[in-house]
Design a protein around this motif. Sequence first.
Motif, PDB file in Angstrom:
ATOM      1  N   VAL A 161       0.842  -1.201   0.000  1.00 30.62           N
ATOM      2  CA  VAL A 161       0.000   0.000   0.000  1.00 30.62           C
ATOM      3  C   VAL A 161       0.875   1.249   0.000  1.00 30.62           C
ATOM      4  O   VAL A 161       0.570   2.240  -0.678  1.00 30.62           O
ATOM      5  CB  VAL A 161      -0.960   0.002   1.201  1.00 30.62           C
ATOM      6  N   HIS A 162       1.971   1.207   0.748  1.00 26.86           N
ATOM      7  CA  HIS A 162       2.914   2.340   0.734  1.00 26.86           C
ATOM      8  C   HIS A 162       3.387   2.624  -0.684  1.00 26.86           C
ATOM      9  O   HIS A 162       3.414   3.794  -1.110  1.00 26.86           O
ATOM     10  CB  HIS A 162       4.105   2.032   1.646  1.00 26.86           C
ATOM     11  N   GLN A 163       3.752   1.587  -1.424  1.00 26.33           N
ATOM     12  CA  GLN A 163       4.228   1.790  -2.791  1.00 26.33           C
ATOM     13  C   GLN A 163       3.117   2.341  -3.678  1.00 26.33           C
ATOM     14  O   GLN A 163       3.363   3.172  -4.568  1.00 26.33           O
ATOM     15  CB  GLN A 163       4.760   0.473  -3.357  1.00 26.33           C
ATOM     16  N   ILE A 164       1.881   1.908  -3.455  1.00 20.81           N
ATOM     17  CA  ILE A 164       0.752   2.434  -4.227  1.00 20.81           C
ATOM     18  C   ILE A 164       0.550   3.919  -3.929  1.00 20.81           C
ATOM     19  O   ILE A 164       0.262   4.722  -4.828  1.00 20.81           O
ATOM     20  CB  ILE A 164      -0.519   1.618  -3.919  1.00 20.81           C
ATOM     21  N   ILE A 165       0.731   4.310  -2.670  1.00 17.19           N
ATOM     22  CA  ILE A 165       0.613   5.733  -2.312  1.00 17.19           C
ATOM     23  C   ILE A 165       1.722   6.547  -2.985  1.00 17.19           C
ATOM     24  O   ILE A 165       1.480   7.659  -3.483  1.00 17.19           O
ATOM     25  CB  ILE A 165       0.653   5.899  -0.781  1.00 17.19           C
ATOM     26  N   VAL A 166       2.933   6.009  -3.018  1.00 14.14           N
ATOM     27  CA  VAL A 166       4.034   6.684  -3.719  1.00 14.14           C
ATOM     28  C   VAL A 166       3.650   6.909  -5.179  1.00 14.14           C
ATOM     29  O   VAL A 166       3.877   7.997  -5.736  1.00 14.14           O
ATOM     30  CB  VAL A 166       5.334   5.860  -3.602  1.00 14.14           C
ATOM     31  N   MET A 167       3.075   5.896  -5.813  1.00 13.48           N
ATOM     32  CA  MET A 167       2.633   6.044  -7.203  1.00 13.48           C
ATOM     33  C   MET A 167       1.551   7.109  -7.332  1.00 13.48           C
ATOM     34  O   MET A 167       1.568   7.929  -8.263  1.00 13.48           O
ATOM     35  CB  MET A 167       2.099   4.712  -7.731  1.00 13.48           C
ATOM     36  N   ALA A 168       0.582   7.086  -6.407  1.00 11.12           N
ATOM     37  CA  ALA A 168      -0.533   8.039  -6.478  1.00 11.12           C
ATOM     38  C   ALA A 168      -0.036   9.478  -6.350  1.00 11.12           C
ATOM     39  O   ALA A 168      -0.504  10.376  -7.074  1.00 11.12           O
ATOM     40  CB  ALA A 168      -1.554   7.729  -5.381  1.00 11.12           C
ATOM     41  N   ARG A 169       0.894   9.697  -5.456  1.00 13.15           N
ATOM     42  CA  ARG A 169       1.424  11.054  -5.265  1.00 13.15           C
ATOM     43  C   ARG A 169       2.372  11.458  -6.395  1.00 13.15           C
ATOM     44  O   ARG A 169       2.567  12.648  -6.658  1.00 13.15           O
ATOM     45  CB  ARG A 169       2.143  11.151  -3.918  1.00 13.15           C
ATOM     46  N   GLY A 170       2.949  10.470  -7.073  1.00 11.43           N
ATOM     47  CA  GLY A 170       3.892  10.774  -8.140  1.00 11.43           C
ATOM     48  C   GLY A 170       3.298  10.742  -9.535  1.00 11.43           C
ATOM     49  O   GLY A 170       3.996  10.987 -10.521  1.00 11.43           O
ATOM     50  N   GLY A 171       2.008  10.426  -9.642  1.00  7.60           N
ATOM     51  CA  GLY A 171       1.350  10.414 -10.943  1.00  7.60           C
ATOM     52  C   GLY A 171       1.682   9.209 -11.797  1.00  7.60           C
ATOM     53  O   GLY A 171       1.549   9.263 -13.031  1.00  7.60           O
ATOM     54  N   ASP A 209       2.387   9.132   5.061  1.00  9.57           N
ATOM     55  CA  ASP A 209       1.774   8.645   3.817  1.00  9.57           C
ATOM     56  C   ASP A 209       0.342   9.132   3.639  1.00  9.57           C
ATOM     57  O   ASP A 209      -0.044   9.574   2.558  1.00  9.57           O
ATOM     58  CB  ASP A 209       1.783   7.114   3.796  1.00  9.57           C
ATOM     59  N   ALA A 210      -0.466   9.018   4.675  1.00 10.49           N
ATOM     60  CA  ALA A 210      -1.891   9.341   4.583  1.00 10.49           C
ATOM     61  C   ALA A 210      -2.189  10.671   5.247  1.00 10.49           C
ATOM     62  O   ALA A 210      -1.647  10.974   6.326  1.00 10.49           O
ATOM     63  CB  ALA A 210      -2.731   8.244   5.222  1.00 10.49           C
TER      64      ALA A 210
END
Length: 388
Positions: A161-171, A209-210
């Motif tokens: 989930v952390h990696q998914i958040i990194v993707m979400a914030r990085g586009g 993260d959140a």
Amino acid sequence: MTHITSFFALVLLLAGAAFSAPIENRQVIPAGCTNITISVTASSSDNIPLPPDLTTANFLLLVNPILSRVLDAVASGTYNIAATYCPGVGTRANTLQILIHGGSYTKAYWFGEYFNPDNSWVSYASSEGYATLTIDRVGNGDSSHPDPITIVQLPYQAEQVHQIIVMARGGTLPLPAPYTGTIFDKIILAGHSLGSVVTNNLNAKYPSDADATLLTGYAIFFPPQFTGVFVQSWLAPAFLDPRFAGYNPGYLEFNNENYLTFLFYAPGKFSQSMADVDFATRGTVSLGEAASVMIGSIETTYTGPVMVITGQHDSIYCSTLNIDVQILLGTPLCDMSANGIVGKAATLYPHASDFKVVFPNAGHCWHLHNNASYTFGIAHDWLASQGF
């Protein structure tokens, strides 16, 4: 400031009519939503070093001594995560809710099991303009199914989930056009049950993260008197079900609808049709997930706002007796004070900017109860009050 808020939606409960559509008429995902696959590379050094011969029969014998050891097992790899993306609109188009389901469920949980729109958190969030990303945790649903003992544990899922958040914030999330490249500047994490434990693990390790957190079907720790019966008596190897033929024996499923209904629902507060769909479409629980939940919840330095929403008749967290005894006595009533098992979750978030606990008049899976839409409103009104 920490305080407890409770409410009782009696009027809506009395007005709620049973939804009796047959299973084959279940709704599809809302218009405009898209199923996507996210390739996630992650590594966790916090998985429990479980023995590869762990089974339901020797679960407690092998797990209990392990829990006193340092959690130093490393799990890593690249796996596919199945997800559904629903775009937001207006001022909330770049605020993403990431929704993490509980044990024996898939991302369908957040859609009311695709059965009744009134039980769909996603539909409510979409009506408020939020973008949502619902995921199948690794080992569940349409996501990859790696080793259910050494890989499919809650700490590893938190890393994903952390990696998914990194993707979400990085586009870099693999979103369809015209949303490709969208950068989300606000992330809201919402978990249910085991998904809430994953969320708590993530908040402890990655407190920035959140921006906001909702923990549903959650309390300060998983009752130890529940675990043995749950794993050894109420779950069976999933491969015995034709739907999961070929699965590793370490993947389990509920083998009795009465058990599932007792654990997840409060009598008189739900539609039997929904409970029937729930059992007919139930997912799996891995031995690794069952073992790692006993790590317990983790105190965090998280500073964002937190809301806990746990049904006042939650049979998993609020049963004070061995679960086989509790099922004979009937559905429990939670201690709804600040010192109760749910209220004490505040001790895990001593730095939260706001902390609230809500007790809907429902069971563990309150999202699937008749008063769900009212509770969705409470959650989203709170998010708006926090600036989201």
